[in-house]
Write a protein that holds these residues in place. Sequence first.
Motif, mmCIF file in Angstrom:
data_model
loop_
_atom_site.group_PDB
_atom_site.id
_atom_site.type_symbol
_atom_site.label_atom_id
_atom_site.label_comp_id
_atom_site.label_asym_id
_atom_site.label_seq_id
_atom_site.Cartn_x
_atom_site.Cartn_y
_atom_site.Cartn_z
ATOM 1 N N VAL A 167 0.827 -1.215 0.000
ATOM 2 C CA VAL A 167 0.000 0.000 0.000
ATOM 3 C C VAL A 167 0.857 1.259 0.000
ATOM 4 C CG1 VAL A 167 -1.986 -1.110 1.072
ATOM 5 C CG2 VAL A 167 -0.259 -0.024 2.525
ATOM 6 N N GLY A 168 2.144 1.103 0.205
ATOM 7 C CA GLY A 168 3.073 2.231 0.135
ATOM 8 C C GLY A 168 4.384 1.738 -0.429
ATOM 9 N N ARG A 204 3.486 -0.795 -6.683
ATOM 10 C CA ARG A 204 2.684 -1.503 -5.689
ATOM 11 C C ARG A 204 2.338 -2.937 -6.072
ATOM 12 N NH1 ARG A 204 -0.907 3.577 -3.916
ATOM 13 N NH2 ARG A 204 0.744 4.616 -2.801
ATOM 14 N N ASP A 231 8.877 -0.415 1.308
ATOM 15 C CA ASP A 231 7.559 -0.990 1.042
ATOM 16 C C ASP A 231 6.768 -1.128 2.342
ATOM 17 O OD1 ASP A 231 7.702 -1.295 -1.736
ATOM 18 O OD2 ASP A 231 8.630 -3.264 -1.589
ATOM 19 N N LEU A 232 5.514 -0.758 2.274
ATOM 20 C CA LEU A 232 4.568 -0.910 3.384
ATOM 21 C C LEU A 232 3.491 -1.870 2.906
ATOM 22 C CD1 LEU A 232 3.125 -0.132 6.067
ATOM 23 C CD2 LEU A 232 2.152 1.801 4.822
#
Length: 186
Positions: A58-59, A66, A77-78
């Motif tokens: 999502v990030g 993504r 990366d999230l």
Amino acid sequence: MEAKTLVLALFLLLLLSQSSAFPSRKPRVHKPCKRLVFYFHDVIYNGRNSKNATAAIVGAPAWGNRTILANQNHFGDLVVFDDPITLDNNLHSAPVGRAQGIYVYDKKEIFTAWLGFSFVFNSTEHKGSINFAGADPLMNKTRDVSVIGGTGDFFMARGIATLMTDAFEGEVYFRLRVDIRLYECW
């Protein structure tokens, strides 16, 4: 007679103060009040598996995207996840709950992440949640994260969860074995 009593009292006082000043060398052994083992299965969205994915980026850093994890150990990366929890290592076993939360790949030089998640249960065996947070140095065989609370059957739980990567398939699927030892149980 009074002097002997005073000397004896002083001797006892000295003895007591010495014993509390120098605690026993014997280490305290902590025994968990509850121990549980679960597996959670993470299937990350890769642009083609939306039907089966349980996690999504999502990030991402400006140079990332993504649907593909970033280069440089996925730094930046999230990922948010809603993964099934099972009692065994079979992805197709009946889930006993969901692992819900986030992980952030937080180092460029080393493959590592920070986790914040809950195991959410709503079964005949367990109701409520167990909450976890901590660093996850992914290259270590086992790593510990803190159990920082809980609800329902796990109200105010405290303890340690030992994570072990049980299986992985490229960058799309991994399975963690989670050995939970609770030291505060209600």
